[in-house]
Design a protein around this motif. Structure first.
Motif, PDB file in Angstrom:
ATOM      1  N   ARG A 101       0.816  -1.225   0.000  1.00  0.00           N
ATOM      2  CA  ARG A 101       0.000   0.000   0.000  1.00  0.00           C
ATOM      3  C   ARG A 101       0.848   1.273   0.000  1.00  0.00           C
ATOM      4  O   ARG A 101       0.486   2.290   0.587  1.00  0.00           O
ATOM      5  CB  ARG A 101      -0.987   0.003   1.164  1.00  0.00           C
ATOM      6  CG  ARG A 101      -1.916  -1.187   1.171  1.00  0.00           C
ATOM      7  CD  ARG A 101      -2.820  -1.218  -0.044  1.00  0.00           C
ATOM      8  NE  ARG A 101      -3.968  -0.321   0.104  1.00  0.00           N
ATOM      9  CZ  ARG A 101      -4.770   0.033  -0.906  1.00  0.00           C
ATOM     10  NH1 ARG A 101      -4.526  -0.394  -2.132  1.00  0.00           N
ATOM     11  NH2 ARG A 101      -5.792   0.828  -0.690  1.00  0.00           N
ATOM     12  N   TRP A 223     -15.591  -1.116   0.583  1.00  0.00           N
ATOM     13  CA  TRP A 223     -14.612  -1.895  -0.165  1.00  0.00           C
ATOM     14  C   TRP A 223     -13.632  -2.623   0.746  1.00  0.00           C
ATOM     15  O   TRP A 223     -12.922  -3.536   0.303  1.00  0.00           O
ATOM     16  CB  TRP A 223     -13.836  -0.983  -1.120  1.00  0.00           C
ATOM     17  CG  TRP A 223     -14.620  -0.629  -2.336  1.00  0.00           C
ATOM     18  CD1 TRP A 223     -15.453   0.430  -2.511  1.00  0.00           C
ATOM     19  CD2 TRP A 223     -14.648  -1.357  -3.570  1.00  0.00           C
ATOM     20  NE1 TRP A 223     -16.012   0.414  -3.767  1.00  0.00           N
ATOM     21  CE2 TRP A 223     -15.533  -0.669  -4.440  1.00  0.00           C
ATOM     22  CE3 TRP A 223     -14.019  -2.510  -4.036  1.00  0.00           C
ATOM     23  CZ2 TRP A 223     -15.794  -1.115  -5.745  1.00  0.00           C
ATOM     24  CZ3 TRP A 223     -14.272  -2.947  -5.323  1.00  0.00           C
ATOM     25  CH2 TRP A 223     -15.152  -2.257  -6.161  1.00  0.00           C
ATOM     26  N   ASP A 224     -13.588  -2.233   2.018  1.00  0.00           N
ATOM     27  CA  ASP A 224     -12.665  -2.867   2.961  1.00  0.00           C
ATOM     28  C   ASP A 224     -13.285  -4.082   3.638  1.00  0.00           C
ATOM     29  O   ASP A 224     -12.689  -4.656   4.548  1.00  0.00           O
ATOM     30  CB  ASP A 224     -12.224  -1.841   4.014  1.00  0.00           C
ATOM     31  CG  ASP A 224     -10.899  -2.207   4.674  1.00  0.00           C
ATOM     32  OD1 ASP A 224     -10.082  -2.883   4.033  1.00  0.00           O
ATOM     33  OD2 ASP A 224     -10.685  -1.807   5.827  1.00  0.00           O
ATOM     34  N   ARG A 226     -13.983  -7.750   4.121  1.00  0.00           N
ATOM     35  CA  ARG A 226     -13.246  -8.941   3.712  1.00  0.00           C
ATOM     36  C   ARG A 226     -14.142 -10.173   3.650  1.00  0.00           C
ATOM     37  O   ARG A 226     -13.645 -11.301   3.586  1.00  0.00           O
ATOM     38  CB  ARG A 226     -12.091  -9.212   4.681  1.00  0.00           C
ATOM     39  CG  ARG A 226     -11.105  -8.068   4.837  1.00  0.00           C
ATOM     40  CD  ARG A 226      -9.886  -8.221   3.942  1.00  0.00           C
ATOM     41  NE  ARG A 226     -10.139  -7.887   2.558  1.00  0.00           N
ATOM     42  CZ  ARG A 226     -10.109  -6.649   2.068  1.00  0.00           C
ATOM     43  NH1 ARG A 226      -9.863  -5.624   2.851  1.00  0.00           N
ATOM     44  NH2 ARG A 226     -10.329  -6.429   0.798  1.00  0.00           N
ATOM     45  N   TRP A 236      -8.776  -4.283  -2.037  1.00  0.00           N
ATOM     46  CA  TRP A 236      -8.601  -2.918  -1.537  1.00  0.00           C
ATOM     47  C   TRP A 236      -8.526  -2.921  -0.020  1.00  0.00           C
ATOM     48  O   TRP A 236      -9.266  -3.626   0.664  1.00  0.00           O
ATOM     49  CB  TRP A 236      -9.751  -2.021  -1.994  1.00  0.00           C
ATOM     50  CG  TRP A 236      -9.518  -0.562  -1.689  1.00  0.00           C
ATOM     51  CD1 TRP A 236      -8.815   0.313  -2.458  1.00  0.00           C
ATOM     52  CD2 TRP A 236      -9.974   0.172  -0.546  1.00  0.00           C
ATOM     53  NE1 TRP A 236      -8.797   1.557  -1.859  1.00  0.00           N
ATOM     54  CE2 TRP A 236      -9.498   1.502  -0.682  1.00  0.00           C
ATOM     55  CE3 TRP A 236     -10.714  -0.163   0.580  1.00  0.00           C
ATOM     56  CZ2 TRP A 236      -9.755   2.492   0.256  1.00  0.00           C
ATOM     57  CZ3 TRP A 236     -10.970   0.816   1.529  1.00  0.00           C
ATOM     58  CH2 TRP A 236     -10.499   2.131   1.362  1.00  0.00           C
ATOM     59  N   GLU A 237      -7.609  -2.114   0.531  1.00  0.00           N
ATOM     60  CA  GLU A 237      -7.457  -1.966   1.976  1.00  0.00           C
ATOM     61  C   GLU A 237      -7.514  -0.489   2.336  1.00  0.00           C
ATOM     62  O   GLU A 237      -6.961   0.345   1.618  1.00  0.00           O
ATOM     63  CB  GLU A 237      -6.109  -2.520   2.443  1.00  0.00           C
ATOM     64  CG  GLU A 237      -5.822  -3.951   2.064  1.00  0.00           C
ATOM     65  CD  GLU A 237      -4.375  -4.309   2.376  1.00  0.00           C
ATOM     66  OE1 GLU A 237      -3.963  -4.169   3.558  1.00  0.00           O
ATOM     67  OE2 GLU A 237      -3.650  -4.684   1.439  1.00  0.00           O
ATOM     68  N   ASN A 238      -8.149  -0.193   3.460  1.00  0.00           N
ATOM     69  CA  ASN A 238      -8.264   1.192   3.903  1.00  0.00           C
ATOM     70  C   ASN A 238      -7.011   1.622   4.659  1.00  0.00           C
ATOM     71  O   ASN A 238      -7.028   1.945   5.844  1.00  0.00           O
ATOM     72  CB  ASN A 238      -9.500   1.385   4.789  1.00  0.00           C
ATOM     73  CG  ASN A 238      -9.690   2.851   5.161  1.00  0.00           C
ATOM     74  OD1 ASN A 238      -9.311   3.741   4.413  1.00  0.00           O
ATOM     75  ND2 ASN A 238     -10.271   3.086   6.329  1.00  0.00           N
ATOM     76  N   ARG A 239      -5.908   1.632   3.953  1.00  0.00           N
ATOM     77  CA  ARG A 239      -4.650   2.102   4.538  1.00  0.00           C
ATOM     78  C   ARG A 239      -3.698   2.450   3.405  1.00  0.00           C
ATOM     79  O   ARG A 239      -3.813   1.969   2.282  1.00  0.00           O
ATOM     80  CB  ARG A 239      -4.015   1.052   5.447  1.00  0.00           C
ATOM     81  CG  ARG A 239      -3.619  -0.223   4.732  1.00  0.00           C
ATOM     82  CD  ARG A 239      -2.851  -1.163   5.646  1.00  0.00           C
ATOM     83  NE  ARG A 239      -2.357  -2.329   4.898  1.00  0.00           N
ATOM     84  CZ  ARG A 239      -1.276  -3.024   5.215  1.00  0.00           C
ATOM     85  NH1 ARG A 239      -0.575  -2.694   6.283  1.00  0.00           N
ATOM     86  NH2 ARG A 239      -0.893  -4.061   4.493  1.00  0.00           N
TER      87      ARG A 239
END
Length: 326
Positions: A101, A223-224, A226, A236-239
Protein backbone atom coordinates in the motif's frame (compact mmCIF):
# COMPACT_ATOMS: atom_id res chain seq x y z
CA UNK A 1 -12.87 18.80 -32.48
CA UNK A 2 -9.54 20.50 -31.93
CA UNK A 3 -9.59 22.56 -28.74
CA UNK A 4 -13.33 22.04 -28.45
CA UNK A 5 -15.37 22.52 -25.32
CA UNK A 6 -18.25 20.06 -25.46
CA UNK A 7 -21.66 21.37 -24.53
CA UNK A 8 -24.07 19.51 -22.27
CA UNK A 9 -24.49 15.99 -23.69
CA UNK A 10 -27.68 15.17 -25.57
CA UNK A 11 -30.38 13.21 -23.77
CA UNK A 12 -29.31 9.98 -25.47
CA UNK A 13 -25.65 10.62 -24.70
CA UNK A 14 -26.25 11.51 -21.06
CA UNK A 15 -28.40 8.43 -20.49
CA UNK A 16 -25.80 6.15 -22.04
CA UNK A 17 -28.08 5.15 -24.91
CA UNK A 18 -26.15 3.41 -27.65
CA UNK A 19 -27.06 1.12 -30.51
CA UNK A 20 -27.03 -2.27 -28.78
CA UNK A 21 -26.44 -4.04 -32.08
CA UNK A 22 -23.08 -2.25 -32.27
CA UNK A 23 -21.86 -3.76 -29.00
CA UNK A 24 -19.69 -6.84 -29.23
CA UNK A 25 -18.72 -9.63 -26.86
CA UNK A 26 -15.27 -9.96 -25.37
CA UNK A 27 -13.02 -12.53 -23.72
CA UNK A 28 -11.29 -12.06 -20.37
CA UNK A 29 -7.90 -13.47 -19.44
CA UNK A 30 -5.95 -13.20 -16.19
CA UNK A 31 -2.44 -12.06 -17.05
CA UNK A 32 0.81 -11.14 -15.33
CA UNK A 33 3.82 -9.18 -16.48
CA UNK A 34 7.02 -7.75 -15.04
CA UNK A 35 7.69 -4.17 -14.03
CA UNK A 36 11.05 -3.20 -12.49
CA UNK A 37 11.49 -6.61 -10.90
CA UNK A 38 7.93 -6.90 -9.59
CA UNK A 39 5.06 -9.02 -10.94
CA UNK A 40 1.88 -7.17 -11.86
CA UNK A 41 -1.40 -9.07 -12.09
CA UNK A 42 -4.22 -7.91 -14.30
CA UNK A 43 -7.11 -8.72 -16.60
CA UNK A 44 -6.88 -8.47 -20.35
CA UNK A 45 -10.20 -8.00 -22.13
CA UNK A 46 -10.17 -8.73 -25.86
CA UNK A 47 -13.05 -8.19 -28.28
CA UNK A 48 -14.26 -11.52 -29.63
CA UNK A 49 -14.12 -10.15 -33.17
CA UNK A 50 -11.06 -10.69 -35.34
CA UNK A 51 -8.11 -8.36 -34.64
CA UNK A 52 -5.69 -6.78 -34.53
CA UNK A 53 -7.41 -4.50 -32.04
CA UNK A 54 -6.42 -1.09 -30.69
CA UNK A 55 -5.78 -1.34 -26.96
CA UNK A 56 -6.13 0.78 -23.83
CA UNK A 57 -4.20 0.67 -20.55
CA UNK A 58 -6.24 1.96 -17.60
CA UNK A 59 -4.70 3.48 -14.46
CA UNK A 60 -7.14 4.27 -11.65
CA UNK A 61 -7.57 6.41 -8.51
CA UNK A 62 -5.26 6.68 -5.53
CA UNK A 63 -4.44 3.29 -3.95
CA UNK A 64 -6.93 1.61 -6.31
CA UNK A 65 -7.33 -2.01 -7.23
CA UNK A 66 -8.38 -3.15 -10.69
CA UNK A 67 -11.81 -4.30 -9.49
CA UNK A 68 -12.86 -0.72 -8.72
CA UNK A 69 -13.46 1.90 -11.43
CA UNK A 70 -11.04 0.34 -13.97
CA UNK A 71 -13.25 -2.70 -14.53
CA UNK A 72 -16.30 -0.48 -15.08
CA UNK A 73 -14.57 1.24 -18.00
CA UNK A 74 -12.81 -1.87 -19.28
CA UNK A 75 -15.95 -3.90 -19.93
CA UNK A 76 -17.66 -1.05 -21.75
CA UNK A 77 -14.64 -0.20 -23.89
CA UNK A 78 -14.10 -3.87 -24.76
CA UNK A 79 -17.69 -4.16 -25.97
CA UNK A 80 -16.95 -1.30 -28.36
CA UNK A 81 -14.02 -3.01 -30.06
CA UNK A 82 -11.04 -2.07 -27.89
CA UNK A 83 -8.75 -4.45 -26.08
CA UNK A 84 -8.28 -3.26 -22.50
CA UNK A 85 -5.69 -4.03 -19.83
CA UNK A 86 -6.47 -3.34 -16.18
CA UNK A 87 -4.01 -4.26 -13.45
CA UNK A 88 -3.03 -3.83 -9.83
CA UNK A 89 0.03 -1.55 -9.63
CA UNK A 90 2.96 -2.80 -7.61
CA UNK A 91 2.41 -2.70 -3.83
CA UNK A 92 -1.36 -3.18 -4.32
CA UNK A 93 -3.93 -5.94 -4.71
CA UNK A 94 -2.65 -9.14 -6.32
CA UNK A 95 0.60 -7.58 -7.54
CA UNK A 96 3.90 -7.92 -5.71
CA UNK A 97 6.01 -5.26 -4.06
CA UNK A 98 6.77 -4.00 -0.56
CA UNK A 99 5.96 -2.09 1.48
CA UNK A 100 2.34 -2.87 0.83
CA UNK A 101 0.00 0.00 0.00
CA UNK A 102 2.81 2.38 -0.89
CA UNK A 103 1.83 5.07 -3.40
CA UNK A 104 4.61 6.07 -5.76
CA UNK A 105 3.96 8.17 -8.84
CA UNK A 106 7.30 7.15 -10.30
CA UNK A 107 6.45 3.46 -9.82
CA UNK A 108 3.03 3.87 -11.40
CA UNK A 109 4.54 5.53 -14.46
CA UNK A 110 6.96 2.61 -14.78
CA UNK A 111 4.05 0.20 -14.38
CA UNK A 112 2.10 1.97 -17.12
CA UNK A 113 5.09 1.69 -19.45
CA UNK A 114 5.44 -2.00 -18.59
CA UNK A 115 1.73 -2.47 -19.36
CA UNK A 116 2.19 -0.82 -22.77
CA UNK A 117 5.11 -3.11 -23.50
CA UNK A 118 3.11 -6.16 -22.48
CA UNK A 119 0.20 -5.18 -24.74
CA UNK A 120 2.48 -4.46 -27.69
CA UNK A 121 3.65 -8.09 -27.65
CA UNK A 122 0.23 -9.72 -27.41
CA UNK A 123 -1.28 -11.56 -30.35
CA UNK A 124 -4.25 -9.75 -31.83
CA UNK A 125 -3.19 -6.32 -30.48
CA UNK A 126 -2.26 -3.46 -32.80
CA UNK A 127 1.02 -2.22 -31.30
CA UNK A 128 0.68 1.03 -33.25
CA UNK A 129 -2.65 1.88 -31.61
CA UNK A 130 -1.96 1.84 -27.87
CA UNK A 131 -3.82 4.32 -25.66
CA UNK A 132 -3.88 5.39 -22.02
CA UNK A 133 -6.87 6.15 -19.79
CA UNK A 134 -6.36 7.79 -16.40
CA UNK A 135 -9.18 8.04 -13.84
CA UNK A 136 -9.11 10.37 -10.80
CA UNK A 137 -5.54 10.49 -9.45
CA UNK A 138 -4.55 8.13 -12.26
CA UNK A 139 -4.73 11.06 -14.68
CA UNK A 140 -1.39 12.27 -13.31
CA UNK A 141 0.43 9.02 -14.04
CA UNK A 142 -1.27 8.70 -17.44
CA UNK A 143 -0.13 12.22 -18.37
CA UNK A 144 3.43 11.61 -17.18
CA UNK A 145 3.58 8.34 -19.15
CA UNK A 146 2.14 9.91 -22.29
CA UNK A 147 4.84 12.60 -22.22
CA UNK A 148 7.63 10.04 -21.74
CA UNK A 149 6.51 7.17 -23.98
CA UNK A 150 5.97 7.69 -27.70
CA UNK A 151 4.11 4.37 -27.98
CA UNK A 152 1.01 6.15 -26.63
CA UNK A 153 -1.23 7.09 -29.57
CA UNK A 154 -3.76 9.09 -27.56
CA UNK A 155 -4.72 9.93 -23.99
CA UNK A 156 -8.02 10.01 -22.10
CA UNK A 157 -8.29 11.61 -18.64
CA UNK A 158 -11.51 11.28 -16.62
CA UNK A 159 -12.61 13.09 -13.44
CA UNK A 160 -9.03 14.01 -12.72
CA UNK A 161 -7.66 14.62 -9.25
CA UNK A 162 -4.98 16.82 -10.82
CA UNK A 163 -2.08 17.16 -8.41
CA UNK A 164 -1.15 20.82 -8.06
CA UNK A 165 -0.32 23.12 -5.17
CA UNK A 166 -3.85 24.49 -5.36
CA UNK A 167 -5.34 21.00 -5.22
CA UNK A 168 -3.33 20.17 -2.11
CA UNK A 169 -4.64 23.32 -0.36
CA UNK A 170 -8.19 22.49 -1.48
CA UNK A 171 -8.08 19.01 0.06
CA UNK A 172 -6.07 19.77 3.19
CA UNK A 173 -7.37 23.26 3.97
CA UNK A 174 -4.29 25.47 4.08
CA UNK A 175 -0.60 25.75 3.27
CA UNK A 176 0.16 25.03 6.91
CA UNK A 177 -1.84 21.79 6.78
CA UNK A 178 -0.03 20.75 3.61
CA UNK A 179 3.31 21.46 5.25
CA UNK A 180 2.33 19.42 8.33
CA UNK A 181 1.37 16.45 6.15
CA UNK A 182 4.62 16.70 4.24
CA UNK A 183 6.62 16.79 7.47
CA UNK A 184 4.79 13.70 8.75
CA UNK A 185 5.44 11.88 5.48
CA UNK A 186 9.11 12.85 5.42
CA UNK A 187 9.59 11.54 8.96
CA UNK A 188 7.78 8.31 8.06
CA UNK A 189 10.09 7.85 5.06
CA UNK A 190 13.17 8.41 7.25
CA UNK A 191 11.88 5.88 9.79
CA UNK A 192 11.25 3.35 7.02
CA UNK A 193 14.76 3.84 5.65
CA UNK A 194 16.17 3.26 9.13
CA UNK A 195 14.04 0.34 10.33
CA UNK A 196 12.49 -1.21 7.21
CA UNK A 197 9.09 -0.96 8.91
CA UNK A 198 6.40 1.16 7.25
CA UNK A 199 3.86 3.16 9.23
CA UNK A 200 0.33 3.59 7.93
CA UNK A 201 -2.56 6.06 7.88
CA UNK A 202 -6.15 5.37 6.80
CA UNK A 203 -7.21 6.42 3.33
CA UNK A 204 -10.63 7.50 4.63
CA UNK A 205 -12.67 7.55 7.84
CA UNK A 206 -10.40 9.37 10.29
CA UNK A 207 -9.07 12.87 10.98
CA UNK A 208 -5.55 11.85 10.00
CA UNK A 209 -6.71 10.00 6.85
CA UNK A 210 -5.38 10.79 3.40
CA UNK A 211 -8.87 11.91 2.33
CA UNK A 212 -11.08 13.33 5.07
CA UNK A 213 -14.35 14.11 3.26
CA UNK A 214 -17.31 12.11 4.60
CA UNK A 215 -18.72 11.51 1.11
CA UNK A 216 -15.49 9.85 0.00
CA UNK A 217 -15.44 7.65 3.11
CA UNK A 218 -19.05 6.59 2.52
CA UNK A 219 -18.05 5.21 -0.86
CA UNK A 220 -14.71 3.66 0.02
CA UNK A 221 -15.31 1.98 3.39
CA UNK A 222 -17.53 -0.84 2.06
CA UNK A 223 -14.61 -1.90 -0.16
CA UNK A 224 -12.66 -2.87 2.96
CA UNK A 225 -15.15 -5.64 3.76
CA UNK A 226 -13.25 -8.94 3.71
CA UNK A 227 -16.35 -11.16 3.57
CA UNK A 228 -15.72 -14.12 1.24
CA UNK A 229 -18.84 -13.41 -0.81
CA UNK A 230 -17.39 -9.98 -1.66
CA UNK A 231 -14.09 -11.38 -2.96
CA UNK A 232 -15.01 -10.15 -6.45
CA UNK A 233 -14.32 -6.63 -5.15
CA UNK A 234 -10.60 -7.38 -5.00
CA UNK A 235 -8.02 -6.58 -2.36
CA UNK A 236 -8.60 -2.92 -1.54
CA UNK A 237 -7.46 -1.97 1.98
CA UNK A 238 -8.26 1.19 3.90
CA UNK A 239 -4.65 2.10 4.54
CA UNK A 240 -1.73 3.72 2.83
CA UNK A 241 1.88 4.13 3.93
CA UNK A 242 2.29 7.44 5.73
CA UNK A 243 5.32 8.28 3.60
CA UNK A 244 3.14 8.17 0.46
CA UNK A 245 1.78 11.65 1.14
CA UNK A 246 5.12 13.27 0.37
CA UNK A 247 4.89 12.21 -3.25
CA UNK A 248 1.19 12.91 -3.58
CA UNK A 249 0.95 16.45 -2.24
CA UNK A 250 4.23 17.62 -3.80
CA UNK A 251 3.46 16.44 -7.34
CA UNK A 252 2.98 19.20 -9.94
CA UNK A 253 1.14 17.79 -12.93
CA UNK A 254 0.45 21.36 -14.11
CA UNK A 255 4.16 21.51 -14.96
CA UNK A 256 4.04 18.33 -17.09
CA UNK A 257 0.66 18.64 -18.84
CA UNK A 258 1.80 21.51 -21.12
CA UNK A 259 4.32 19.07 -22.65
CA UNK A 260 1.56 16.86 -24.08
CA UNK A 261 1.58 16.81 -27.86
CA UNK A 262 -0.61 13.79 -28.66
CA UNK A 263 -4.43 13.76 -29.00
CA UNK A 264 -6.08 14.31 -25.59
CA UNK A 265 -9.67 13.92 -24.42
CA UNK A 266 -10.39 15.40 -20.99
CA UNK A 267 -13.73 14.49 -19.38
CA UNK A 268 -14.85 16.19 -16.19
CA UNK A 269 -17.94 17.29 -14.26
CA UNK A 270 -18.99 20.20 -12.08
CA UNK A 271 -18.50 18.31 -8.82
CA UNK A 272 -15.65 16.02 -9.80
CA UNK A 273 -12.24 15.91 -8.10
CA UNK A 274 -10.09 19.07 -8.11
CA UNK A 275 -13.18 21.17 -8.84
CA UNK A 276 -14.24 22.85 -12.08
CA UNK A 277 -11.46 25.42 -12.48
CA UNK A 278 -8.18 23.50 -12.15
CA UNK A 279 -8.99 21.02 -14.96
CA UNK A 280 -9.98 23.85 -17.30
CA UNK A 281 -6.68 25.65 -16.66
CA UNK A 282 -4.68 22.48 -17.23
CA UNK A 283 -6.63 21.82 -20.43
CA UNK A 284 -5.88 25.29 -21.74
CA UNK A 285 -2.15 24.79 -21.11
CA UNK A 286 -1.94 21.47 -22.99
CA UNK A 287 0.07 22.02 -26.17
CA UNK A 288 -1.70 19.33 -28.22
CA UNK A 289 -3.38 20.60 -31.36
CA UNK A 290 -5.96 17.81 -31.06
CA UNK A 291 -7.54 18.23 -27.66
CA UNK A 292 -11.14 18.15 -26.49
CA UNK A 293 -12.74 19.02 -23.16
CA UNK A 294 -15.99 17.09 -22.67
CA UNK A 295 -18.00 18.39 -19.72
CA UNK A 296 -20.81 16.39 -18.07
CA UNK A 297 -22.98 18.92 -16.27
CA UNK A 298 -23.73 18.16 -12.63
CA UNK A 299 -21.69 14.95 -12.41
CA UNK A 300 -19.83 14.28 -9.16
CA UNK A 301 -16.72 12.20 -8.62
CA UNK A 302 -18.40 9.08 -7.30
CA UNK A 303 -20.71 8.92 -10.30
CA UNK A 304 -17.64 8.56 -12.51
CA UNK A 305 -16.78 5.49 -10.39
CA UNK A 306 -20.03 3.55 -10.46
CA UNK A 307 -23.08 5.39 -11.85
CA UNK A 308 -23.84 3.45 -15.07
CA UNK A 309 -25.47 6.47 -16.71
CA UNK A 310 -22.45 8.71 -16.17
CA UNK A 311 -19.94 5.98 -17.02
CA UNK A 312 -21.83 5.09 -20.20
CA UNK A 313 -21.93 8.74 -21.24
CA UNK A 314 -18.19 8.97 -20.55
CA UNK A 315 -17.38 5.82 -22.53
CA UNK A 316 -19.56 7.07 -25.39
CA UNK A 317 -17.01 9.88 -25.72
CA UNK A 318 -13.89 7.82 -24.93
CA UNK A 319 -14.46 4.93 -27.35
CA UNK A 320 -14.59 6.96 -30.57
CA UNK A 321 -11.62 9.02 -29.35
CA UNK A 322 -9.47 5.92 -28.89
CA UNK A 323 -10.68 4.33 -32.12
CA UNK A 324 -9.89 7.46 -34.15
CA UNK A 325 -6.18 7.76 -33.42
CA UNK A 326 -3.12 5.63 -34.07
Amino acid sequence: MTGAFAARPSTAEASGDVDQSALGSYDIETVSFASSGETLVGKLLRPASEGPHPAVVIIGPVAFVKEQSPVQYATRLASRGLAVLIFDPRFHGESSGTPRRYESGEAKVEDCQAALGFLANQEGIDANRLHLLGICQGVNWAIETAVLDDRVASLGVVAGHYLTAETARMYLGSDAAVEARMERATKAAADFAKTGEASYIPIVGAEDALLTATAIADWYLPWDNRAPWLAFKGGWENRITAMSEAGIWSWRIDETAPQLSLPVLMIHGDRAASGPDIPRRIFEDIASEQKTLHWIDGANQLQFYEDPLIIDATVNALAPHFLAFG
